[in-house]
Write a protein that holds these residues in place. Structure first.
Motif, short mmCIF file in Angstrom:
data_model
loop_
_atom_site.label_atom_id
_atom_site.label_comp_id
_atom_site.label_asym_id
_atom_site.label_seq_id
_atom_site.Cartn_x
_atom_site.Cartn_y
_atom_site.Cartn_z
N HIS A 196 -7.19 37.87 -43.05
CA HIS A 196 -6.19 38.93 -43.03
C HIS A 196 -6.79 40.34 -42.91
O HIS A 196 -6.06 41.32 -42.95
N LYS A 233 -2.19 40.99 -39.52
CA LYS A 233 -2.84 39.71 -39.30
C LYS A 233 -1.99 38.54 -39.78
O LYS A 233 -2.25 37.41 -39.41
N ASN A 248 -1.86 47.36 -40.54
CA ASN A 248 -2.00 46.32 -41.55
C ASN A 248 -1.90 46.94 -42.93
O ASN A 248 -2.88 47.49 -43.44
#
Length: 180
Positions: free
Chosen positions: A37, A43, A56
């Motif tokens: 991730h 992700k 993110n």
């Protein structure tokens, strides 16, 4: 306000659980070194499907160890890393922190809290009935998510079990956490 890291976990492949490690390395602006991730853009598979260019905000997932005791009292055996978190904590009301809270972990690393983890069906697949224990309603009917918080890495560093976590609340009004 301070707490303690009780476990650290990471996984380089997509898997619901993450194995515990002796330490993890946080990379500024990216997440946990070697974790699936980590990255500047989203992700998590469901978010990549929606828009892979979004930032993110889920680089590092934290769960409070107290949740394991709570669900354990209801018959659910859950241990650090089982729910896919990177850092398991003790002694901090993670869910009560406002957006923008800084968490200094150990001597170097700093995380910025971005929001709540939105529990998914993978939790139900992991332990049947567990999803209802980590997502529910309060007495006013408001949705309550208990499966931890998400953060981004502001300053990198190594994190180990036993490290102290120092909480620095942001200036301004308290902005409650929402799902990210």
């Amino acid at each position: 306000m301070t707490g303690t890291v009780t476990a650290v976990s990471s996984n380089g492949v997509y898997s619901f659980t993450k194995p515990n490690r002796d330490s993890i390395t946080l990379l500024a602006g990216l997440g946990v070194e070697g974790d699936v991730h980590a990255g500047v853009t989203v992700k998590h598979r469901s978010r990549v499907a929606q828009d892979p260019t979004r930032p993110n905000l889920r680089q590092v997932h934290l769960i409070h160890e107290e949740l394991f005791a709570e669900v354990g009292a209801e018959g659910f055996a859950v241990t650090p890393g089982d729910l896919g978190e990177n850092i398991t904590t003790r002694g901090i009301d993670l869910l009560g922190l406002p957006v923008g809270t800084l968490l200094r972990i150990g001597g170097e690393a700093v995380l910025e809290v971005t929001g709540l983890r939105n529990p998914c069906l993978q939790i139900e697949n992991f332990r049947k009935g567990l999803l209802k224990r980590v997502v529910g309603r309060d007495e006013d009917g408001n949705l309550v998510r208990k499966a931890g918080i998400m953060s981004i890495v502001r300053e990198g560093g190594t994190v180990r079990p036993g490290d102290t976590i120092e909480v620095k609340l942001p200036d301004g009004p308290h902005r409650p956490l929402d799902r990210v």
